[in-house]
Write an enzyme that holds these catalytic residues in place. Structure first.
Site, short mmCIF file in Angstrom:
data_model
loop_
_atom_site.label_atom_id
_atom_site.label_comp_id
_atom_site.label_asym_id
_atom_site.label_seq_id
_atom_site.Cartn_x
_atom_site.Cartn_y
_atom_site.Cartn_z
N ASP A 104 -19.39 11.96 13.54
CA ASP A 104 -19.16 11.13 14.72
C ASP A 104 -18.12 10.04 14.42
O ASP A 104 -17.96 9.64 13.27
CB ASP A 104 -20.45 10.38 15.12
CG ASP A 104 -21.56 11.32 15.51
OD1 ASP A 104 -21.27 12.45 15.90
OD2 ASP A 104 -22.72 10.88 15.42
N1 URA Z 1 -25.68 13.29 12.46
C1 URA Z 1 -25.24 12.35 13.31
O1 URA Z 1 -26.00 11.84 14.11
N2 URA Z 1 -23.94 12.02 13.26
C2 URA Z 1 -23.07 12.55 12.38
O2 URA Z 1 -21.89 12.20 12.37
C3 URA Z 1 -23.55 13.53 11.50
C4 URA Z 1 -24.87 13.86 11.56
#
Ligand code: URA
Length: 246
Positions: A104
């Protein structure tokens, strides 16, 4: 890995895939000294000698990078809104490498990038998902019972999660936050954040520290390093082991 000839030529920068098809049909392309005119013929860009007008093409060598992604960076090659993307940190890299899966915008940590599509598919395919460890700093200190739920599998909108490994990493009574180490073998969208939301401990900070057994070690934020052959092999092994359910 075998690929269609026009794709190999286009990837090597000879011309567009369309133009490469024309070159093949015109009898300008040889594979190991033999003219290939038929479209759809496959070759191996590493093992086969491929030439256009008698000149050997340079096929892109395989490159594997381990990047420490800062938060506030998009896991993408380009962003229409002009936000910072991972490739902004790879200025010295000539090969066209792509992220293996994604983190993310607000997640930091270990992200692999490669131009080896076969390995990237192996590592991200739902059947092969390898172990990924995150450090999640969450609001308040979760009770052992709540963490047990995450460990066993918890119901999210898109179904139950597979069992996870959970450990307290750090508890800070002053700020009333805890950092939990969580290892998962799936790759659903925002999965770790959603798992902690489900036990009412929203994530404040999320960092991936390990992927398929590889770790960040001392790599600084925003920096990358090349993987060694042994590390690439260990990723292949991890993917195969994950397929067998290990
Ligand atoms: N889980 C999440 O919530 N975000 C990420 O970037 C990777 C795994």
């Amino acid at each position: 890995m075998e690929e269609r000839l026009q794709k190999i030529l286009a990837n090597a920068g000879v011309a567009s895939r369309r133009k490469c098809e024309e070159l093949i049909a015109a009898g300008k392309v040889t594979v190991n000294g033999e003219v290939v005119k038929a479209l759809g013929v496959k070759a191996d860009p590493v093992k086969d000698a491929i030439a256009v007008n008698g000149k050997k093409i340079k096929s892109e060598s395989k490159l594997y990078l381990l990047f420490n992604k800062p938060k506030g960076v998009i896991t993408s090659m380009h962003d229409e809104k002009g936000r910072t993307v991972v490739t902004d940190f790879l200025k010295g890299v000539k090969e066209r490498v792509y992220p293996v899966g994604r983190l993310d915008y607000d997640t930091e940590g270990l992200l692999l990038l490669t131009n080896d599509g076969e390995l990237a598919n192996l590592l991200t395919h739902p059947r092969h998902h390898v172990a990924k460890t995150y450090l999640a700093t969450v609001e308040r200190v979760p009770h052992g019972d709540a963490l047990d739920k995450l460990q066993k599998g918890i119901k999210l909108e898109d179904g139950m999660t597979a069992p996870a490994e959970i450990e307290y990493h750090d508890v800070d009574p002053e700020s009333n936050q805890a950092t939990i180490s969580i290892t998962i073998r799936e790759g659903r969208n925002r999965q770790v954040r959603r798992m902690f939301e489900a036990i009412h401990h929203p994530v404040i900070r999320l960092k991936r520290v390990s992927f398929g057994g590889l770790t960040l070690d001392n790599l600084q934020r925003g920096k990358y390093r090349k993987l060694s052959e042994a590390e690439v092999q260990s990723l292949r092994d991890a993917a195969k082991k994950a397929e067998r359910g290990g």
